[in-house]
Design a protein around this motif. Structure first.
Motif, PDB file in Angstrom:
ATOM      1  N   GLN A   1       0.872  -1.186   0.000  1.00  0.00           N
ATOM      2  CA  GLN A   1       0.000   0.000   0.000  1.00  0.00           C
ATOM      3  C   GLN A   1       0.901   1.226   0.000  1.00  0.00           C
ATOM      4  N   VAL A   2       0.990   1.938  -1.139  1.00  0.00           N
ATOM      5  CA  VAL A   2       1.982   3.007  -1.280  1.00  0.00           C
ATOM      6  C   VAL A   2       1.316   4.336  -1.623  1.00  0.00           C
ATOM      7  N   THR A   3       2.062   5.390  -1.361  1.00  0.00           N
ATOM      8  CA  THR A   3       1.658   6.741  -1.755  1.00  0.00           C
ATOM      9  C   THR A   3       2.621   7.232  -2.814  1.00  0.00           C
ATOM     10  N   ILE A   4       2.102   7.676  -3.944  1.00  0.00           N
ATOM     11  CA  ILE A   4       2.965   8.124  -5.036  1.00  0.00           C
ATOM     12  C   ILE A   4       2.855   9.633  -5.212  1.00  0.00           C
TER      13      ILE A   4
ATOM     14  N   ALA B   1      -5.271   0.831 -15.691  1.00  0.00           N
ATOM     15  CA  ALA B   1      -6.240  -0.266 -15.634  1.00  0.00           C
ATOM     16  C   ALA B   1      -5.806  -1.337 -14.645  1.00  0.00           C
ATOM     17  N   LYS B   2      -6.755  -2.148 -14.230  1.00  0.00           N
ATOM     18  CA  LYS B   2      -6.450  -3.297 -13.390  1.00  0.00           C
ATOM     19  C   LYS B   2      -5.507  -4.224 -14.142  1.00  0.00           C
ATOM     20  N   GLY B   3      -4.455  -4.657 -13.451  1.00  0.00           N
ATOM     21  CA  GLY B   3      -3.487  -5.567 -14.059  1.00  0.00           C
ATOM     22  C   GLY B   3      -2.329  -4.888 -14.755  1.00  0.00           C
ATOM     23  N   ASP B   4      -2.309  -3.547 -14.784  1.00  0.00           N
ATOM     24  CA  ASP B   4      -1.191  -2.848 -15.422  1.00  0.00           C
ATOM     25  C   ASP B   4       0.104  -3.109 -14.655  1.00  0.00           C
ATOM     26  N   SER B   5       1.181  -3.229 -15.397  1.00  0.00           N
ATOM     27  CA  SER B   5       2.486  -3.527 -14.807  1.00  0.00           C
ATOM     28  C   SER B   5       3.067  -2.326 -14.070  1.00  0.00           C
ATOM     29  N   ILE B   6       3.700  -2.615 -12.921  1.00  0.00           N
ATOM     30  CA  ILE B   6       4.406  -1.598 -12.148  1.00  0.00           C
ATOM     31  C   ILE B   6       5.773  -2.158 -11.786  1.00  0.00           C
ATOM     32  N   MET B   7       6.827  -1.428 -12.104  1.00  0.00           N
ATOM     33  CA  MET B   7       8.188  -1.886 -11.828  1.00  0.00           C
ATOM     34  C   MET B   7       8.856  -0.971 -10.805  1.00  0.00           C
TER      35      MET B   7
ATOM     36  N   GLU C   1      11.361   4.768  -6.912  1.00  0.00           N
ATOM     37  CA  GLU C   1      10.595   5.162  -8.087  1.00  0.00           C
ATOM     38  C   GLU C   1       9.880   3.970  -8.695  1.00  0.00           C
ATOM     39  N   PHE C   2       8.646   4.210  -9.141  1.00  0.00           N
ATOM     40  CA  PHE C   2       7.874   3.226  -9.878  1.00  0.00           C
ATOM     41  C   PHE C   2       7.800   3.655 -11.337  1.00  0.00           C
ATOM     42  N   THR C   3       7.807   2.684 -12.219  1.00  0.00           N
ATOM     43  CA  THR C   3       7.502   2.930 -13.620  1.00  0.00           C
ATOM     44  C   THR C   3       6.114   2.364 -13.890  1.00  0.00           C
ATOM     45  N   ILE C   4       5.187   3.252 -14.268  1.00  0.00           N
ATOM     46  CA  ILE C   4       3.802   2.858 -14.507  1.00  0.00           C
ATOM     47  C   ILE C   4       3.377   3.410 -15.858  1.00  0.00           C
ATOM     48  N   GLY C   5       3.127   2.520 -16.811  1.00  0.00           N
ATOM     49  CA  GLY C   5       2.673   2.963 -18.132  1.00  0.00           C
ATOM     50  C   GLY C   5       3.638   3.906 -18.811  1.00  0.00           C
ATOM     51  N   GLY C   6       4.938   3.718 -18.609  1.00  0.00           N
ATOM     52  CA  GLY C   6       5.940   4.573 -19.233  1.00  0.00           C
ATOM     53  C   GLY C   6       6.256   5.830 -18.457  1.00  0.00           C
ATOM     54  N   ASP C   7       5.481   6.117 -17.402  1.00  0.00           N
ATOM     55  CA  ASP C   7       5.716   7.300 -16.574  1.00  0.00           C
ATOM     56  C   ASP C   7       6.432   6.906 -15.283  1.00  0.00           C
TER      57      ASP C   7
END
Length: 545
Positions: free
Chosen positions: A82-85, A94-100, A159-165
């Motif tokens: 459970q994180v705060t960005i 969307a549900k299931g989108d990759s997060i690195m 840092e997270f990478t989410i959808g290229g951002d």
């Protein structure tokens, strides 16, 4: 119960016709069963059960509190952070989108969203990705565990990478790595999943328990009352745990979590698979197979391993193996006092059959198979209840044995009551918490009066075996009538001729069907399975709780 000819024929025809949705070899077996979807995370629910039992065994108030925390918050299954960005999301995901992200040792850690989020959201749940390898299914296990594993968790800030951002995040790894699947949740979420909001609701066996106890959360209320040392407030089957000390409460808690909470959720998964099954539509049944695989996982757990021969499991598979030694129903023929339970041989045959039927879109056949599975799952509960009735009555059983008898009875009383309320009353009065006396003969007779209606046989149950004397305990010998499952036929001396005639008639067909099954299994062992699942079907599996 012998696996019937009809089941063998159905399994073969289902396998032959299932061309578009066959087996994969990439997933590890679950005690011999070959899943067609990734369920390593589901199998790991037994690690929560193991952690609960470890704390209960310590026997202190502090340890009981720790066990309760694990029961309610988990730690080993469906783990998320459970994180705060910052900044907040600049676009919807969307549900299931990759997060690195990066882990505690700066290694790459993969996750995904468990739900959709809108632009502007800043608090998100990131579910850790799981692998096909059970021993390394996930690297982060925290939740309510006393001994957490943080090595594979996201580091505290990064840092997270989410959808290229790219987004900066922060959280507390010790308190904000949680579990989305818990043993308590199997009961607290039961009303919507088994009674009101599912396509097949209400599920038959869950209805027995809901009607008997008068609440859909009976399992959770049993366990919580035991932790509190208080009395339940059920419609029937009440238990006053204030009468027990640490020894008795340990038993009713650890057996309650496994044989009340998890037991019914296993049945729920098979019912859910039937809800998803689409008759005759092979390509549309992968989600149904996934639910079926989950049911097998919740029955078995991860500790049993790929072959299912370990003796330290914590769930229903291990219970069956324990009880078969007590009742001399081990081995493929159910006549041995050690080894794998015949019940498990039968159930895992049925698990495979149900898988084939669902893949083939044979939904009515899968429903009949599920009914047989459900009937047989009550066998160890009956065996356990009668075993402890005998121990209390004839072997001077104390609080521990009385508590074990009470919780085994609680796991089967609603099913008996649905068939014969008087039989259920007899069993309850002899095994309830605080029962003034126990008459094992009355308990045995009450159970035997409902075997036929419950779809089980005397041979399924066996007799309470004394390894010391190499004989059955007096009065606990197997009953003699052999009642076929889900049938009103009773095989006795008077109809042996009919049985022989039927055996001769169907023997050849049985041999052909069995040969087909062996052929398919042989091809799989050679790495040349008859069928292969498509990648699209694998990716289409839905995320089930």
């Amino acid at each position: 119960m012998k696996l019937s000819l009809a089941v063998f024929v159905t399994s073969c025809s289902a396998a032959v016709d299932a061309g578009g949705l066959g087996r994969r070899l990439s997933f590890e077996k679950v005690a011999g069963y070959k899943p067609d979807s990734q369920v390593t995370d589901h199998c790991a629910i037994d690690l929560d059960q193991k952690a609960i039992e470890a704390q209960l065994a310590i026997g202190t108030n502090e340890a009981f509190g720790a066990a309760r925390k694990i029961y309610n918050t988990g730690g080993n299954s469906k783990v998320y952070a459970q994180v705060t960005i910052t900044p907040a999301l600049t676009k919807a995901i969307a549900k299931g989108d990759s997060i690195m992200g990066r882990g505690t040792e700066d290694q790459e850690v993969a996750g995904k969203t468990g739900q959709a989020y809108e632009a502007g959201d800043s608090n998100i749940k990131v579910y850790y990705s799981t692998t096909d390898i059970q021993s390394a299914y996930v690297g982060c296990q925290v939740g309510g565990l006393v001994e957490p594993t943080l090595k594979g968790c996201f580091k505290e800030t990064g840092e997270f990478t989410i959808g290229g951002d790219t987004y900066t995040y922060t959280y507390d790894p010790a308190t904000e790595n949680k579990a989305g699947r818990t043993i308590s949740g199997f009961s607290t979420g039961a009303e919507s999943k088994m009674l009101t909001d599912c396509p097949g609701c209400p599920y038959e066996d869950f209805s027995y328990f809901n009607d008997y106890y008068g609440t859909p959360t009976y399992a959770h209320k049993w366990v919580e009352a035991a932790f509190d040392g208080k009395k339940t407030e059920f419609k029937n089957g009440n238990a006053d745990f204030s009468l027990y000390g640490t020894s008795g409460r340990e038993q009713v808690i650890k057996k309650g979590t496994a044989y009340l909470n998890i037991f019914m959720y296993v049945i729920r998964e098979f019912e859910d698979a039937l809800d998803d099954c689409k008759r005759g539509l092979l390509s549309d049944n992968y989600n149904s197979v996934h639910a079926w695989d989950e049911g097998v996982c919740f029955y078995t757990g991860s500790i049993e391993g790929q072959d299912g021969i370990k003796n330290d499991g914590k769930l229903l598979h291990q219970l069956a193996d324990k009880r078969c030694g007590d009742y001399k129903t081990c081995g493929p023929d159910g006549v041995d006092a050690a080894g794998q339970a015949k019940l498990n041989y039968d159930l895992f045959d049925l698990f495979a059959v149900g898988n084939y039927q669902i893949q083939n879109g044979n939904c009515p056949g899968a429903r009949r198979t599920t009914a047989k599975i459900t009937d047989l799952m009550y066998v160890p509960m009956i065996q356990g209840t009668m075993r402890y009735a005998y121990k209390v009555d004839k072997l001077s059983g104390g609080e521990k044995e009385k508590a074990e008898g009470a919780v085994f009875a609680a796991a089967v009383l609603p099913r008996v009551h649905a068939t014969n309320p008087e039989a259920a009353k007899t069993i309850y009065n002899n095994l309830r918490v605080g029962a003034p006396s126990t008459d094992f003969k009355a308990v045995k007779a009450a159970f035997e009066s409902v075997y036929e209606a419950m779809g089980i046989s005397c041979a399924d149950i066996g007799g309470l075996w004394s390894e010391a004397s190499k004989d059955y305990y007096p009065g606990m010998e197997p009953c003699r009538a052999v009642v076929s499952s889900k049938s009103t036929e009773v095989v006795t001396e008077s109809n042996k001729t009919l049985a022989i005639a039927l055996g001769c008639t169907f023997g050849a067909l049985f041999a052909i069907a069995a040969a087909m099954v062996l052929y398919m299994r042989g091809r799989e062992k050679e790495g040349k399975p008859v069928f292969q699942a498509s990648q699209a079907q694998e990716e289409g599996v839905k995320d089930m709780n």
